[in-house]
Motif scaffolding. Structure first.
Motif, PDB file in Angstrom:
ATOM      1  N   LYS A   1       0.834  -1.209   0.000  1.00  0.00           N
ATOM      2  CA  LYS A   1       0.000   0.000   0.000  1.00  0.00           C
ATOM      3  C   LYS A   1       0.866   1.255   0.000  1.00  0.00           C
ATOM      4  N   LEU A   2       1.922   1.245   0.798  1.00  0.00           N
ATOM      5  CA  LEU A   2       2.851   2.378   0.819  1.00  0.00           C
ATOM      6  C   LEU A   2       3.556   2.548  -0.518  1.00  0.00           C
TER       7      LEU A   2
ATOM      8  N   ALA B   1       2.467   1.617  -3.449  1.00  0.00           N
ATOM      9  CA  ALA B   1       1.506   2.067  -4.449  1.00  0.00           C
ATOM     10  C   ALA B   1       1.205   3.550  -4.307  1.00  0.00           C
ATOM     11  N   ALA B   2       1.264   4.056  -3.080  1.00  0.00           N
ATOM     12  CA  ALA B   2       0.974   5.469  -2.822  1.00  0.00           C
ATOM     13  C   ALA B   2       2.140   6.376  -3.224  1.00  0.00           C
ATOM     14  N   SER B   3       3.312   5.797  -3.383  1.00  0.00           N
ATOM     15  CA  SER B   3       4.495   6.597  -3.716  1.00  0.00           C
ATOM     16  C   SER B   3       4.542   6.998  -5.160  1.00  0.00           C
TER      17      SER B   3
END
Length: 110
Positions: free
Chosen positions: A105-106, A108-110
């Protein structure tokens, strides 16, 4: 019942049992026995480990009470002695899966 303090003797025993579980080959053997008894031949086929290696690990798992064995003619059958070991494995797997999902999730958010 949770203990507030563990004595040195009990901590030594707990550490020894975790040490037995720290070897991936032994975890693979336990996982292969999740659904029932297996012979050494079965375990060699299911894990891809060599016969001598499987026998060595089964002896250690037996010595520490993780597996039981029974003889039937020429064959020895091995099974998990206390299925509670899977609670520990499943708890760790669940934790690792949650950790991996959070990392994805982290990323993908970057």
């Amino acid at each position: 019942m949770a203990r507030s303090t563990l004595g040195p003797e009990l901590l030594t025993i707990i550490a020894a049992r975790f040490k037995v579980l720290s070897e991936p080959a032994r975890l693979a053997l336990l996982n292969a026995m999740r659904t029932g008894e297996r012979t050494v031949t079965d375990l060699v086929g299911e894990t891809g480990l060599g016969q001598a290696n499987v026998s060595k690990h089964l002896q250690l798992l037996h010595t520490h009470g993780f597996v039981r064995r029974r003889k039937n003619g020429l064959f020895t059958y091995y099974a998990v002695a206390d299925r509670d070991v899977f609670k520990l494995c499943d708890a760790m797997c669940g934790h690792l899966e949650s950790e991996a999902a959070a990392r994805r999730k982290l990323a993908a958010a970057s």
